[in-house]
Motif scaffolding. Structure first.
Motif, PDB file in Angstrom:
ATOM      1  N   TYR A 103      -9.180   6.883 -50.409  1.00 62.82           N
ATOM      2  CA  TYR A 103      -7.911   6.408 -50.746  1.00 62.82           C
ATOM      3  C   TYR A 103      -7.546   6.860 -52.046  1.00 62.82           C
ATOM      4  N   ASP A 104      -8.548   6.888 -53.272  1.00 60.82           N
ATOM      5  CA  ASP A 104      -8.153   7.401 -54.490  1.00 60.82           C
ATOM      6  C   ASP A 104      -8.151   8.966 -54.519  1.00 60.82           C
ATOM      7  N   TRP A 105      -8.760   9.650 -53.363  1.00 61.59           N
ATOM      8  CA  TRP A 105      -8.395  11.339 -53.291  1.00 61.59           C
ATOM      9  C   TRP A 105      -7.231  11.732 -52.552  1.00 61.59           C
ATOM     10  N   VAL A 106      -6.811  10.963 -51.555  1.00 67.86           N
ATOM     11  CA  VAL A 106      -5.979  11.147 -50.578  1.00 67.86           C
ATOM     12  C   VAL A 106      -4.751  11.166 -51.160  1.00 67.86           C
ATOM     13  N   GLU A 107      -3.547  11.966 -50.677  1.00 67.53           N
ATOM     14  CA  GLU A 107      -2.133  11.911 -50.943  1.00 67.53           C
ATOM     15  C   GLU A 107      -1.343  11.858 -49.501  1.00 67.53           C
ATOM     16  N   LEU A 108      -0.320  11.185 -49.721  1.00 69.32           N
ATOM     17  CA  LEU A 108       0.561  11.033 -48.482  1.00 69.32           C
ATOM     18  C   LEU A 108       0.890  12.580 -47.878  1.00 69.32           C
ATOM     19  N   GLY A 109       0.794  12.899 -46.613  1.00 66.60           N
ATOM     20  CA  GLY A 109       0.924  13.956 -46.055  1.00 66.60           C
ATOM     21  C   GLY A 109      -0.546  14.903 -45.862  1.00 66.60           C
ATOM     22  N   ASP A 110      -1.188  14.492 -46.547  1.00 65.96           N
ATOM     23  CA  ASP A 110      -2.494  15.074 -46.609  1.00 65.96           C
ATOM     24  C   ASP A 110      -3.208  15.126 -44.858  1.00 65.96           C
ATOM     25  N   TRP A 111      -3.875  16.225 -44.499  1.00 64.83           N
ATOM     26  CA  TRP A 111      -4.065  16.566 -42.990  1.00 64.83           C
ATOM     27  C   TRP A 111      -5.504  15.976 -42.772  1.00 64.83           C
ATOM     28  N   ILE A 112      -5.655  15.493 -41.477  1.00 68.16           N
ATOM     29  CA  ILE A 112      -6.774  14.937 -41.002  1.00 68.16           C
ATOM     30  C   ILE A 112      -6.937  15.430 -39.635  1.00 68.16           C
ATOM     31  N   TYR A 113      -8.100  16.314 -39.497  1.00 69.97           N
ATOM     32  CA  TYR A 113      -8.288  17.002 -38.198  1.00 69.97           C
ATOM     33  C   TYR A 113      -9.475  16.124 -37.445  1.00 69.97           C
ATOM     34  N   VAL A 114      -9.082  15.732 -36.208  1.00 71.16           N
ATOM     35  CA  VAL A 114     -10.014  14.924 -35.620  1.00 71.16           C
ATOM     36  C   VAL A 114     -10.350  15.542 -34.214  1.00 71.16           C
ATOM     37  N   TRP A 115     -11.907  15.889 -33.992  1.00 71.55           N
ATOM     38  CA  TRP A 115     -12.199  16.517 -32.895  1.00 71.55           C
ATOM     39  C   TRP A 115     -13.539  16.165 -32.249  1.00 71.55           C
ATOM     40  N   ASP A 116     -13.781  16.502 -31.267  1.00 71.01           N
ATOM     41  CA  ASP A 116     -15.066  16.061 -30.674  1.00 71.01           C
ATOM     42  C   ASP A 116     -15.685  17.188 -29.872  1.00 71.01           C
ATOM     43  N   PRO A 117     -16.702  18.099 -30.630  1.00 70.70           N
ATOM     44  CA  PRO A 117     -17.109  19.050 -29.974  1.00 70.70           C
ATOM     45  C   PRO A 117     -17.925  19.094 -28.546  1.00 70.70           C
ATOM     46  N   SER A 118     -18.107  17.792 -28.169  1.00 67.73           N
ATOM     47  CA  SER A 118     -19.034  17.599 -26.898  1.00 67.73           C
ATOM     48  C   SER A 118     -17.713  17.733 -25.881  1.00 67.73           C
ATOM     49  N   GLY A 119     -16.452  17.291 -26.284  1.00 65.71           N
ATOM     50  CA  GLY A 119     -15.326  17.561 -25.201  1.00 65.71           C
ATOM     51  C   GLY A 119     -15.241  16.225 -24.451  1.00 65.71           C
ATOM     52  N   GLU A 120     -16.070  15.175 -24.745  1.00 60.22           N
ATOM     53  CA  GLU A 120     -15.963  13.930 -23.827  1.00 60.22           C
ATOM     54  C   GLU A 120     -14.748  12.977 -24.149  1.00 60.22           C
ATOM     55  N   THR A 121     -14.476  13.013 -25.453  1.00 60.86           N
ATOM     56  CA  THR A 121     -13.196  12.246 -25.672  1.00 60.86           C
ATOM     57  C   THR A 121     -11.898  12.923 -25.089  1.00 60.86           C
ATOM     58  N   PRO A 122     -11.109  12.019 -24.314  1.00 58.59           N
ATOM     59  CA  PRO A 122      -9.851  12.534 -23.665  1.00 58.59           C
ATOM     60  C   PRO A 122      -8.883  13.030 -24.675  1.00 58.59           C
ATOM     61  N   THR A 123      -8.053  14.244 -24.305  1.00 54.13           N
ATOM     62  CA  THR A 123      -7.040  14.656 -25.100  1.00 54.13           C
ATOM     63  C   THR A 123      -5.789  14.570 -24.619  1.00 54.13           C
ATOM     64  N   ASP A 124      -5.680  13.895 -23.230  1.00 54.41           N
ATOM     65  CA  ASP A 124      -4.437  13.982 -22.545  1.00 54.41           C
ATOM     66  C   ASP A 124      -3.442  12.788 -23.243  1.00 54.41           C
TER      67      ASP A 124
END
Length: 391
Positions: free
Chosen positions: A365-386
């Protein structure tokens, strides 16, 4: 020439003769000895031209060096953040029952008759924050807000866990991981000599919960990922949570500043100026309330906020959480936030948000700024993306 000198000279002559005979045996009669048949002295020979034969200790040390292992073991260039980040101005308590009375006055709370309750908190998973607690005539009561009191018969005080991740001065050269012994059948995790569940070749090396290890190699055995954490020492993926430093921005991130969330490993990494500056454990959404993979931006932030089935639309209606600290929304009703109720991290457990320890959420919270990017991924491919899975 005395007897000792003659003896030493004889030993030297015999050794020279043995070396010549040994070399001749490999080189062939009449040929010059081949340097390829001379054993390398013990050491690691990585990307080094050699005129000796790798065997025994030199071969073993070279194989380890090719995986990035060195003697002595390199220290992780990380340290714990300021311990003061783990503290908040609130105290918290968990509801003992799904339907819990809240009284409109201290006197009504001391009397403790539910018919006099001003309102009820209705949720099977509910926590409140309180400003004060008082003991009168052996009865403890809690003030959760102005003109709102609860009794010790209805709530249990809790202390938020103090776990913290790591800050870094520079990016580590190898992946690393936290050990999750709370997921083990024992109170510890013990390494194995081979990456397989079908053998009982445990090493005797026991690791404690949240102990940190380097990761030198990865193999798959019987559908399970195994990580090499030392010379001839392996652990299965489900008992550790790995961070893979990657200073290349995800596609779509325009600069060198972003947050990466690995759903398979249940870890989070923060990058600033193309360097890893912070990493920790998380608890993301549990099936079917997954944390959605994708690229998002922080769009709203609160030092503390309430979360329930109404304010956090569409995820669930079976929880009520007061003063959730250091909350950063990035995907609709999904947020990064401190989870004062979460005893252990490193495993999907939430209703879609990304649970962090209080101290870690505060650091971000102290580091982040509004508009900062967050990349969410699952290298196993098990989490749905649809999109259908996240309506």
């Amino acid at each position: 020439m005395n007897t000792l000198t003659r003896s030493l000279l004889l030993i030297i002559i015999i050794c020279i003769a043995l070396v010549i005979a040994f070399s001749s045996a490999f080189a062939g009669e009449g040929d010059a000895p081949s340097d390829d048949n001379v054993l390398c002295i013990p050491g690691a020979y990585v990307n080094v031209a050699t005129d000796c034969q790798l065997s025994g200790p030199s071969q073993y040390l070279t194989e380890l060096a090719e995986h990035g292992f060195s003697f002595p073991v390199e220290s992780l260039p990380g340290k714990g953040p300021d311990i003061n980040l783990t503290y908040v101005e609130y105290s918290y308590a968990i509801m003992r029952m799904e339907r819990t009375p809240v009284y409109g006055s201290m006197e009504a709370a001391l009397e403790g008759k539910e018919k006099n309750a001003a309102r009820y908190i209705n949720a099977p998973f509910a926590y409140v924050s309180y400003n004060d607690d008082i003991v009168i005539d052996g009865k403890r009561i809690y003030q959760i807000e102005e003109n709102a009191w609860m009794t010790a018969n209805d709530v249990i005080r809790i202390t938020p866990p103090r776990f913290q991740g790591l800050t870094f001065e520079h990016t580590p050269v190898h992946p690393f991981a936290w050990v999750l012994s709370y997921l083990s059948a024992t109170t510890y995790v013990e390494t194995k000599r081979t990456p397989s569940r079908n053998s009982e070749d445990y090493t005797g090396h026991q690791l404690d919960n949240y102990e940190i290890v380097w990761i030198y190699d990865t193999v798959e055995s019987d559908g399970v990922q195994w990580y090499m954490v030392g010379p001839d020492e392996w652990l299965p993926q489900n008992l550790i949570a790995r961070v893979i430093p990657n200073t290349t921005p995800p596609e779509g991130v325009p600069g060198g500043r972003w947050i990466e969330l690995n759903l398979f490993e249940q870890t989070l990494a923060v990058y600033d100026n193309y360097e890893l500056v912070f990493a920790t454990l998380v608890a993301s959404g549990l099936d079917p309330l997954w944390t959605r993979p994708g690229l998002f931006q922080i769009y709203e932030m609160y030092a503390a906020t309430i979360m329930d089935g109404v304010s956090v639309a569409a995820l669930s209606s079976d929880y009520y959480l007061e003063d959730v600290p250091w909350t950063m929304y990035f995907d609709g009703s999904r947020a990064l936030h401190g989870a004062y109720w979460r005893a252990n991290l490193g495993l999907p457990q939430s209703h879609g948000c990304v649970n962090l320890s209080v101290g870690d959420a505060h650091w971000i919270y102290d580091w982040v700024e509004l508009g900062d990017w967050i990349y969410v991924w699952d290298p196993s491919g098990e989490t749905p993306t649809d999109a259908e899975s996240y309506k």
